[in-house]
Design a protein around this motif. Structure first.
Motif, PDB file in Angstrom:
ATOM      1  N   LEU A  25       0.828  -1.204   0.000  1.00 16.42           N
ATOM      2  CA  LEU A  25       0.000   0.000   0.000  1.00 16.42           C
ATOM      3  C   LEU A  25       0.864   1.257   0.000  1.00 16.42           C
ATOM      4  O   LEU A  25       0.553   2.244  -0.685  1.00 16.42           O
ATOM      5  CB  LEU A  25      -0.934   0.003   1.200  1.00 16.42           C
ATOM      6  CG  LEU A  25      -2.074  -1.019   1.194  1.00 16.42           C
ATOM      7  CD1 LEU A  25      -2.852  -0.952   2.511  1.00 16.42           C
ATOM      8  CD2 LEU A  25      -3.021  -0.799   0.017  1.00 16.42           C
ATOM      9  N   TYR A  55      -0.540   5.048  -0.861  1.00 17.23           N
ATOM     10  CA  TYR A  55      -1.582   5.211   0.149  1.00 17.23           C
ATOM     11  C   TYR A  55      -0.988   5.753   1.451  1.00 17.23           C
ATOM     12  O   TYR A  55       0.186   5.504   1.777  1.00 17.23           O
ATOM     13  CB  TYR A  55      -2.259   3.871   0.445  1.00 17.23           C
ATOM     14  CG  TYR A  55      -3.230   3.419  -0.615  1.00 17.23           C
ATOM     15  CD1 TYR A  55      -4.599   3.417  -0.388  1.00 17.23           C
ATOM     16  CD2 TYR A  55      -2.774   2.984  -1.870  1.00 17.23           C
ATOM     17  CE1 TYR A  55      -5.495   2.999  -1.356  1.00 17.23           C
ATOM     18  CE2 TYR A  55      -3.649   2.574  -2.849  1.00 17.23           C
ATOM     19  CZ  TYR A  55      -5.016   2.579  -2.593  1.00 17.23           C
ATOM     20  OH  TYR A  55      -5.889   2.163  -3.563  1.00 17.23           O
ATOM     21  N   LEU A  98      -6.498   6.538   0.209  1.00 16.93           N
ATOM     22  CA  LEU A  98      -6.059   7.214  -1.010  1.00 16.93           C
ATOM     23  C   LEU A  98      -7.075   8.293  -1.359  1.00 16.93           C
ATOM     24  O   LEU A  98      -8.177   7.986  -1.827  1.00 16.93           O
ATOM     25  CB  LEU A  98      -5.919   6.218  -2.159  1.00 16.93           C
ATOM     26  CG  LEU A  98      -5.310   6.765  -3.453  1.00 16.93           C
ATOM     27  CD1 LEU A  98      -3.857   7.176  -3.239  1.00 16.93           C
ATOM     28  CD2 LEU A  98      -5.401   5.727  -4.565  1.00 16.93           C
ATOM     29  N   LEU A 122      -7.959  -7.464  -2.959  1.00 16.36           N
ATOM     30  CA  LEU A 122      -8.061  -6.064  -2.547  1.00 16.36           C
ATOM     31  C   LEU A 122      -6.762  -5.309  -2.820  1.00 16.36           C
ATOM     32  O   LEU A 122      -6.798  -4.133  -3.194  1.00 16.36           O
ATOM     33  CB  LEU A 122      -8.444  -5.968  -1.073  1.00 16.36           C
ATOM     34  CG  LEU A 122      -8.690  -4.547  -0.541  1.00 16.36           C
ATOM     35  CD1 LEU A 122      -9.675  -3.777  -1.417  1.00 16.36           C
ATOM     36  CD2 LEU A 122      -9.173  -4.578   0.904  1.00 16.36           C
ATOM     37  N   LEU A 123      -5.619  -5.974  -2.670  1.00 12.45           N
ATOM     38  CA  LEU A 123      -4.366  -5.326  -3.054  1.00 12.45           C
ATOM     39  C   LEU A 123      -4.357  -4.999  -4.551  1.00 12.45           C
ATOM     40  O   LEU A 123      -3.899  -3.928  -4.960  1.00 12.45           O
ATOM     41  CB  LEU A 123      -3.172  -6.217  -2.711  1.00 12.45           C
ATOM     42  CG  LEU A 123      -2.710  -6.221  -1.255  1.00 12.45           C
ATOM     43  CD1 LEU A 123      -1.614  -7.266  -1.056  1.00 12.45           C
ATOM     44  CD2 LEU A 123      -2.215  -4.845  -0.828  1.00 12.45           C
ATOM     45  N   ALA A 168      -6.549  -2.043  -5.006  1.00 12.14           N
ATOM     46  CA  ALA A 168      -5.882  -0.841  -4.504  1.00 12.14           C
ATOM     47  C   ALA A 168      -4.844  -0.340  -5.495  1.00 12.14           C
ATOM     48  O   ALA A 168      -4.686   0.873  -5.704  1.00 12.14           O
ATOM     49  CB  ALA A 168      -5.230  -1.142  -3.151  1.00 12.14           C
ATOM     50  N   ARG A 169      -4.138  -1.254  -6.130  1.00  9.08           N
ATOM     51  CA  ARG A 169      -3.136  -0.849  -7.118  1.00  9.08           C
ATOM     52  C   ARG A 169      -3.786  -0.231  -8.347  1.00  9.08           C
ATOM     53  O   ARG A 169      -3.331   0.800  -8.862  1.00  9.08           O
ATOM     54  CB  ARG A 169      -2.275  -2.052  -7.516  1.00  9.08           C
ATOM     55  CG  ARG A 169      -1.196  -1.720  -8.527  1.00  9.08           C
ATOM     56  CD  ARG A 169      -0.260  -2.888  -8.761  1.00  9.08           C
ATOM     57  NE  ARG A 169       0.683  -2.566  -9.841  1.00  9.08           N
ATOM     58  CZ  ARG A 169       1.670  -3.365 -10.227  1.00  9.08           C
ATOM     59  NH1 ARG A 169       1.858  -4.527  -9.624  1.00  9.08           N
ATOM     60  NH2 ARG A 169       2.472  -3.008 -11.209  1.00  9.08           N
ATOM     61  N   ALA A 229      -4.877   3.273  -7.492  1.00  3.87           N
ATOM     62  CA  ALA A 229      -3.758   4.196  -7.310  1.00  3.87           C
ATOM     63  C   ALA A 229      -3.119   4.591  -8.631  1.00  3.87           C
ATOM     64  O   ALA A 229      -2.678   5.738  -8.796  1.00  3.87           O
ATOM     65  CB  ALA A 229      -2.711   3.571  -6.391  1.00  3.87           C
ATOM     66  N   PHE A 253     -10.659   6.436  -1.641  1.00  6.97           N
ATOM     67  CA  PHE A 253     -10.758   4.984  -1.568  1.00  6.97           C
ATOM     68  C   PHE A 253      -9.983   4.510  -0.349  1.00  6.97           C
ATOM     69  O   PHE A 253      -8.815   4.857  -0.165  1.00  6.97           O
ATOM     70  CB  PHE A 253     -10.184   4.342  -2.839  1.00  6.97           C
ATOM     71  CG  PHE A 253     -10.295   2.842  -2.869  1.00  6.97           C
ATOM     72  CD1 PHE A 253     -11.535   2.228  -3.030  1.00  6.97           C
ATOM     73  CD2 PHE A 253      -9.172   2.036  -2.740  1.00  6.97           C
ATOM     74  CE1 PHE A 253     -11.645   0.835  -3.058  1.00  6.97           C
ATOM     75  CE2 PHE A 253      -9.268   0.659  -2.771  1.00  6.97           C
ATOM     76  CZ  PHE A 253     -10.516   0.055  -2.927  1.00  6.97           C
ATOM     77  N   ALA A 278      -8.803   1.104   1.797  1.00  7.91           N
ATOM     78  CA  ALA A 278      -8.644  -0.350   1.798  1.00  7.91           C
ATOM     79  C   ALA A 278      -8.351  -0.803   3.228  1.00  7.91           C
ATOM     80  O   ALA A 278      -7.353  -0.385   3.826  1.00  7.91           O
ATOM     81  CB  ALA A 278      -7.504  -0.771   0.871  1.00  7.91           C
ATOM     82  N   HIS A 298     -14.089  -5.676  -6.826  1.00  6.98           N
ATOM     83  CA  HIS A 298     -13.823  -4.564  -5.910  1.00  6.98           C
ATOM     84  C   HIS A 298     -13.819  -3.233  -6.655  1.00  6.98           C
ATOM     85  O   HIS A 298     -14.399  -2.241  -6.199  1.00  6.98           O
ATOM     86  CB  HIS A 298     -12.467  -4.756  -5.226  1.00  6.98           C
ATOM     87  CG  HIS A 298     -12.533  -5.516  -3.938  1.00  6.98           C
ATOM     88  ND1 HIS A 298     -13.345  -5.144  -2.883  1.00  6.98           N
ATOM     89  CD2 HIS A 298     -11.864  -6.619  -3.515  1.00  6.98           C
ATOM     90  CE1 HIS A 298     -13.177  -5.983  -1.876  1.00  6.98           C
ATOM     91  NE2 HIS A 298     -12.301  -6.888  -2.235  1.00  6.98           N
TER      92      HIS A 298
END
Length: 420
Positions: free
Chosen positions: A51, A56, A70, A117-118, A121-122, A125, A135, A137, A403
């Motif tokens: 993250l 993040y 983020l 979820l990773l 998140a990527r 971002a 956002f 996470a 997601h």
């Protein structure tokens, strides 16, 4: 190993390149190194590092819990949650990336949840022009213990991150990989575990008349408890009262002075829960009085899980978004599950609406063959089985996309991309 667990070198996300090698290796690393509840130190470090690299703002909340925020301009705030802990299960899949920790396994798919979820998140971002808002996470510890969400809330989660407008979550299940299942209203039951101690008067086994036998008392309670569902719960309402353990005594010729019962209670409705718990207390106290118990019974609650009841408007919105992105045939109506989760405790702490959906993880061909044979439960390993092994793709691909699609229903219009 199921051949579907082999990984294609590259796939696409909404027609755009996705770093499948990174996603796959992240998942395999998580699967190889499972950690029990509140012991997710390596997992927490991996998540925190990733993250941070994505840009993040990262905090550790609730011990091993990790939250990444983020902010990307004005707009709604969306929170997505994944649980991280594994189970005390010895893996029997035979996979080349099987658990390297003896007696511990990701038998419930939380490694899928973390990796998905990773990945989301990527994506978020690296595609700031595709959306606007915030956002969040959340990577939660100790779901299996039923306390991870409450520990994060108790450690100040609500005051440490922006209040979300919506909270989202998913769980991999023995459904065909490539599919999703959604439903408004209750989807996972509330659950209470209860320890009941009843007291008797000990004596020699040859002199039962000198005793108040807690074994007989406990047996009578077990039988009477069966009437709560069969005779006190309205037909059509759901309730489960299970006596999972009854422990008393140490030797055949000794009548002990106490017995303990371990109960599991489940329901989809707070009013039903209140009635069931009241009935348990009434029955236990009544049987103790009838037996001449010298002390009142003791009741102790533990491993409590809240009801997961999806907000209707949120669920309708993300279901439409899923159908638009994946195709209607890939989105099913979810059946209510009698399993339980503590996901909703986070959303409830913020007073935010939420939706929690199911992600298919089973080999589609094997699943369809099992359905035709009428043997899905036997042929498709379920969560908590030592043979539970979601196919890597399309499970992860769809998990990441789900997601992002759900978040983008609030934060923006077009699907972002990711590159190596």
């Amino acid at each position: 190993m199921n051949p579907s667990n082999t990984t294609p070198e590259r796939e696409t996300l909404a027609g755009l390149p996705l770093a499948m090698d990174w996603l796959t290796e992240t998942y395999k690393q998580l699967h190889r190194h499972p950690e029990l509840s509140f012991q997710e130190h390596q997992t927490s470090a991996l998540v925190s590092e990733q993250l941070t690299n994505f840009g993040y703002s990262v905090q550790h909340i609730g011990g091993t819990g990790v939250v990444g925020v983020l902010a990307n301009g004005l707009g709604p705030t969306v929170m997505s949650r994944a649980d991280m802990d594994a189970l005390p299960v010895t893996e029997a899949t035979g996979l080349p990336y099987a658990s390297e920790t003896e007696g511990v396994m990701h038998a419930c798919g939380h490694d899928v949840h973390v990796a998905a979820l990773l990945g989301a998140a990527r994506l978020m971002a690296e595609s700031p022009n595709a959306w606007s808002g915030t956002f969040i996470a959340v990577f939660q510890p100790a779901e299996e213990a039923g306390g991870g969400s409450r520990v994060m809330v108790g450690d100040g989660l609500v005051g440490k991150v922006p209040r979300p407008d919506v909270v989202l979550g998913q769980h991999v299940m023995p459904l065909p990989a490539g599919t999703l299942a959604t439903a408004a209203g209750p989807v996972l039951s509330a659950a209470d575990s209860m320890k009941i101690t009843v007291h008797g008067k000990g004596s020699h086994g040859s002199m039962p008349h000198m005793s108040v036998d807690p074994v007989v008392l406990a047996a009578s309670i077990v039988l009477k408890l069966q009437t709560i569902v069969s005779r006190e719960t309205r037909p059509g309402e759901f309730a489960v009262v299970t006596v999972g353990a009854l422990n008393a005594g140490t030797k055949s010729n000794i009548i002990p002075d106490r017995a303990t019962l371990l109960l599991n209670i489940r329901n989809y409705d707070d009013a039903v829960r209140t009635r069931v718990l009241a009935a348990i207390k009434r029955i236990v106290e009544g049987e103790c009085a009838a037996a001449g118990s010298p002390r009142k019974p003791e009741f102790e609650f533990y491993d409590q899980f809240p009801l997961t009841s999806n907000d209707t408007s949120v669920t309708e919105l993300i279901t439409d978004a899923f159908a638009s992105h994946f195709g209607q045939a890939s989105v099913q109506q979810a059946d209510r599950q009698t399993a339980s989760e503590d996901f909703s405790a986070i959303a409830d702490a913020f007073g935010a609406p939420y939706s929690y959906w199911f992600l298919g993880g089973s080999d589609p061909q094997a699943y369809q063959a099992a359905v035709k044979n009428g043997t899905v439960d036997a042929d498709i390993p379920a969560n908590h089985s030592p043979y539970f092994a979601p196919v890597i793709h399309p499970t992860l691909t769809v998990g990441v996309q789900a997601h992002v699609v759900a978040a983008m229903a609030y934060l923006g219009g077009r699907m972002p991309s990711i590159s190596n």
